[in-house]
Scaffold this motif. Structure first.
Motif, PDB file in Angstrom:
ATOM      1  N   PRO A 205      -5.001   8.873  -9.571  1.00 33.50           N
ATOM      2  CA  PRO A 205      -3.822   9.066  -9.077  1.00 33.50           C
ATOM      3  C   PRO A 205      -3.270  10.289  -9.878  1.00 33.50           C
ATOM      4  O   PRO A 205      -2.693  10.066 -10.899  1.00 33.50           O
ATOM      5  N   HIS A 206      -3.216  11.387  -9.415  1.00 32.04           N
ATOM      6  CA  HIS A 206      -2.432  12.493  -9.775  1.00 32.04           C
ATOM      7  C   HIS A 206      -1.745  13.282  -8.975  1.00 32.04           C
ATOM      8  O   HIS A 206      -1.308  14.455  -9.359  1.00 32.04           O
TER       9      HIS A 206
ATOM     10  N   ILE B 244       3.749  11.885  -2.793  1.00 31.94           N
ATOM     11  CA  ILE B 244       2.411  11.741  -3.810  1.00 31.94           C
ATOM     12  C   ILE B 244       2.909  11.948  -5.121  1.00 31.94           C
ATOM     13  O   ILE B 244       2.322  12.415  -5.967  1.00 31.94           O
TER      14      ILE B 244
ATOM     15  N   MET C 111       2.403   6.695  -2.422  1.00 32.15           N
ATOM     16  CA  MET C 111       1.578   6.400  -3.772  1.00 32.15           C
ATOM     17  C   MET C 111       0.997   7.765  -3.787  1.00 32.15           C
ATOM     18  O   MET C 111       0.364   8.453  -3.355  1.00 32.15           O
ATOM     19  N   PRO C 112       0.978   8.065  -5.403  1.00 32.42           N
ATOM     20  CA  PRO C 112       0.104   9.237  -5.770  1.00 32.42           C
ATOM     21  C   PRO C 112      -1.352   9.292  -5.391  1.00 32.42           C
ATOM     22  O   PRO C 112      -1.612   8.210  -5.794  1.00 32.42           O
ATOM     23  N   SER C 113      -1.875  10.391  -4.974  1.00 34.59           N
ATOM     24  CA  SER C 113      -3.216  10.215  -4.499  1.00 34.59           C
ATOM     25  C   SER C 113      -4.155  10.538  -5.469  1.00 34.59           C
ATOM     26  O   SER C 113      -3.990  11.140  -6.580  1.00 34.59           O
ATOM     27  N   MET C 114      -5.382  10.096  -5.250  1.00 35.34           N
ATOM     28  CA  MET C 114      -6.541  10.609  -5.955  1.00 35.34           C
ATOM     29  C   MET C 114      -7.097  12.012  -5.459  1.00 35.34           C
ATOM     30  O   MET C 114      -6.049  12.662  -4.687  1.00 35.34           O
TER      31      MET C 114
ATOM     32  N   PHE D 239      -6.820   2.799  -8.793  1.00 33.58           N
ATOM     33  CA  PHE D 239      -5.762   2.933  -7.871  1.00 33.58           C
ATOM     34  C   PHE D 239      -5.078   1.752  -7.106  1.00 33.58           C
ATOM     35  O   PHE D 239      -3.492   1.883  -7.177  1.00 33.58           O
TER      36      PHE D 239
ATOM     37  N   GLN E 208      -2.532   0.381  -9.787  1.00 38.81           N
ATOM     38  CA  GLN E 208      -1.301   1.206  -9.895  1.00 38.81           C
ATOM     39  C   GLN E 208      -0.377   1.078  -8.735  1.00 38.81           C
ATOM     40  O   GLN E 208       0.767   1.456  -8.629  1.00 38.81           O
ATOM     41  N   PHE E 209      -0.870   0.752  -7.380  1.00 38.83           N
ATOM     42  CA  PHE E 209      -0.294   0.961  -6.466  1.00 38.83           C
ATOM     43  C   PHE E 209       0.537  -0.455  -6.318  1.00 38.83           C
ATOM     44  O   PHE E 209       1.896  -0.331  -5.901  1.00 38.83           O
TER      45      PHE E 209
ATOM     46  N   TYR F  85      -1.976   5.888   1.806  1.00 38.52           N
ATOM     47  CA  TYR F  85      -2.964   7.125   1.668  1.00 38.52           C
ATOM     48  C   TYR F  85      -2.013   8.540   2.352  1.00 38.52           C
ATOM     49  O   TYR F  85      -1.414   8.301   3.648  1.00 38.52           O
TER      50      TYR F  85
ATOM     51  N   GLY G 165      -8.676  10.327  -1.280  1.00 37.32           N
ATOM     52  CA  GLY G 165      -8.874   9.409  -1.988  1.00 37.32           C
ATOM     53  C   GLY G 165      -9.288   8.256  -1.083  1.00 37.32           C
ATOM     54  O   GLY G 165      -9.830   6.825  -1.519  1.00 37.32           O
TER      55      GLY G 165
END
Length: 631
Positions: free
Chosen positions: A192-193, A373, A395-398, A415, A418-419, A438, A443
């Motif tokens: 997640p970035h 994100i 949620m910050p995505s991959m 992921f 961290q969610f 998402y 991701g």
């Protein structure tokens, strides 16, 4: 005491001396860049769990790069770091005083004194990190004391048994070291970035490495309160859990109004959910963001917090499924809010700067923003609570290409872990109304697997008080409370038309869910070189903006046209909310209400205020909340 933090791909050490630190000239500055000083973010960092005995560790630290993950095995003892860095900040930012790109491993170091009285019997000494990107391994006196993974979440280390309370302690050499690893989007990593990438291009931006939120220490009893889960509804019922570090104990809760009068009190037990009722509370809403203070006592520990009484739900209004606030349909309008800054990147220069963006939106009449994100510091959420701005929290995505970068089972599990952190660390803020799992398939599996269905159920289990937008944009498999359409050229919100372009995998409006235009607009205008992010690669991508307007008259005309289309869809169809792209320009994007430096507002304010108010009026005519003018 010196605190040492290693950043997996670059090591940083922080020192107390201010000699040598100065802001590095960023590609673009703001009115706050050179006002930050060497005591940044002095505010108490966790307003939902506040104690009297605390001390900020922000300021000028020492740092150096590290060679690799092998350095995480042992603290670099007997070493003096010489390079200065400002904490909190991103190593890639001008505010850091470093402004180096693609640092992967680093050590941070700072010396400080433990305050008198903190070494008293039955007291614990805790070091708190609000956010370190991405992994942090903590050593105290050469012994591993903790590990944390995830660049957006706060964590704590109990340093009691490792520090010398009689004098100066060195957190790196003696007693605490922290090693941090930050791969961002490096090949071989899918974490997640969000919008951070090592090679920025248009909608992806310069990354953030290091200690980018507040570091601080506090003194607590041996058994202390670790978290408050608070949900206060429109009926006055308060559902709480007081989590503690040890076995269950008796707790006492008092609720106070803004005059300091106790309006309710309750005795309960820690680590067990409990409920009580406040009679006839004033409700929280965007046009009346009333908050109540709380005092919670457990043994020798006492903390203060706050809450707002409101209920988020969904329900049918005149035959259309709607989002409800306190039982009434509230049309939600706001911006896509990236949370990037030209001088601090992920870290705003100060609270004043951060709140400036929110004030601009509130002044225009926006009642919501979508935090895109990224996860902000706790003071951001407190400000939204205080000002009355609903939040759609992503949620910050991959990585954004899940055909090329298919998450492994381990990456998906991380992921999902961290969610859960996102929800558990933020579910007590009244302003948050919706969780997004998402964004546009980033991701998300494309092979028939649908983890968003399980994640939506898990979000409801962890937090039954909010709505869930499972897939904002596309690759929609019917999960969640919202049907979320992204279409920039014109809105398609709850309408009888949609874009059937295969690559977008858009779908017809689903009347069993609430309709929202999750992103639209995005029209751009290049003000002048003065307001641009002066990086040639970013300038070269300006023409990738969805639409370029040659002057401000054209920009405002196009904005009015798109808002008029949205208004029609509120009147004729089932549109219940919309997110305009975006609050500010970011690097190569020039489609913000504000320029990236926050010095220029593109909008014809009178026009935009009227257009926004018209959305609320149209919703009101269809059974919605009677929004008063908020300006």
């Amino acid at each position: 005491m010196r605190l040492s933090i290693g950043i997996g791909l670059g090591v940083v050490l922080l020192g107390s001396s201010v000699l040598g630190y100065e802001v590095k000239t960023p590609p673009l500055d703001t009115d706050w860049t050179y006002k930050v000083g060497t005591d940044p973010w002095p505010e108490y960092p966790r307003p939902l769990l506040q104690r009297s005995r605390w001390q900020s560790l922000n300021g000028v630290w020492k740092w150096r790069p590290a060679s690799g993950l092998d350095e995480a095995r042992m603290a670099p003892l007997n070493e003096t770091l010489t390079q200065d860095v400002l904490v909190p900040s991103c190593l890639e930012s001008g505010l850091s005083g470093v402004q180096e790109l693609n640092v992967t491993y680093a050590w941070f170091d700072r010396e400080f004194q433990v305050p008198r009285g903190w070494s008293a019997h039955n007291q614990r000494f805790i070091i708190n990190f609000e956010a370190v990107d991405y992994e942090a391994t903590v050593f105290i006196n050469g012994r591993k004391a903790g590990f944390h993974r995830g660049g957006y979440w706060h964590f704590s280390v109990d340093a009691t048994e490792f520090v010398n309370f009689k004098g100066t302690n060195k957190l790196l050499e003696s007693p605490v070291q922290v090693f941090v690893f930050d791969p961002t989007d490096m090949e071989g990593y899918n974490i997640p970035h969000g919008k951070q990438v090592r090679n920025p291009s248009h909608i992806f931006y310069r990354p953030c490495t290091g200690i980018w939120q507040t570091v601080w220490m506090e003194s607590v009893p041996t058994s202390f309160i670790t978290r408050l889960d608070i949900a206060a509804g429109m009926d006055g019922q308060v559902d709480m859990t007081v989590l503690s570090s040890g076995a269950s104990e008796s707790v006492s809760v008092s609720v106070l109004d803004d005059s300091g009068n106790v309006v309710a009190s309750h005795d309960a037990t820690s680590n067990e959910p409990f409920s009580f009722v406040v009679d006839s509370p004033q409700l929280w809403s965007p046009d009346s963001p009333t908050l109540y203070n709380l005092t919670v006592s457990m043994g020798g520990d006492e903390v203060t917090s706050y809450t707002g009484f409101r209920t988020i739900s969904s329900g049918e209004v005149n035959g259309v499924l709607r989002p409800l606030l306190n039982g009434k349909f509230l049309f939600q309008f706001g911006t896509l809010d990236q949370g990037f800054w030209p001088d601090g990147l992920y870290t705003p220069p100060n609270r004043e700067a951060m709140v400036y963006d929110l004030k601009v939106l509130k002044d225009l009449g926006a009642n919501m923003l979508r935090k895109h994100i990224k996860v902000e510091n706790a003071l951001f959420y407190q400000a939204c609570d205080q000002m009355g701005l609903l939040l759609i929290q992503d949620m910050p995505s991959m990585k954004d290409d899940s055909v090329k970068y298919v998450p492994t089972d381990a990456e998906q599990a991380e992921f999902e872990r961290q969610f859960e952190l996102l929800i558990n660390q933020h579910k007590s803020y009244p302003s948050i109304a919706t969780w997004i799992v998402y964004n546009e398939g980033w991701g998300q599996y494309r092979d028939g697997r649908t983890p968003e269905i399980g994640l939506t159920a898990r979000a409801k289990e962890l937090d039954p008080t909010r709505l869930v937008d499972s897939t904002s944009g596309w690759y929609d498999h019917g999960a969640g409370d919202w049907h979320d359409n992204h279409h920039y050229a014109n809105p398609q919100c709850g309408s009888k038309f949609y874009s059937a372009i295969e690559q977008l995998n858009s779908s017809p409006y689903d009347p069993s869910r609430i309709a929202i235009q999750g992103e639209f607009g995005g029209i751009g205008h290049n003000i002048s070189e003065q307001h641009l992010w002066k990086v040639q690669a970013a300038i070269n991508t300006i023409n990738q903006t969805y639409e370029i307007n040659e002057d401000l008259d054209a920009y405002n005309y196009r904005g009015h046209l798109l808002m008029s289309e949205l208004l029609d869809q509120v009147k004729m169809y089932s549109c219940s909310g919309a997110v305009w792209t975006q609050t500010t320009d970011v690097e190569g994007e020039v489609n913000g209400f504000l320029t990236y430096d926050r010095r220029f507002l593109r909008l014809d304010k009178k026009q935009w205020k009227a257009d926004i108010q018209a959305l609320y009026d149209a919703a009101h005519a269809r059974g919605g909340y009677a929004m008063t003018e908020m300006f």
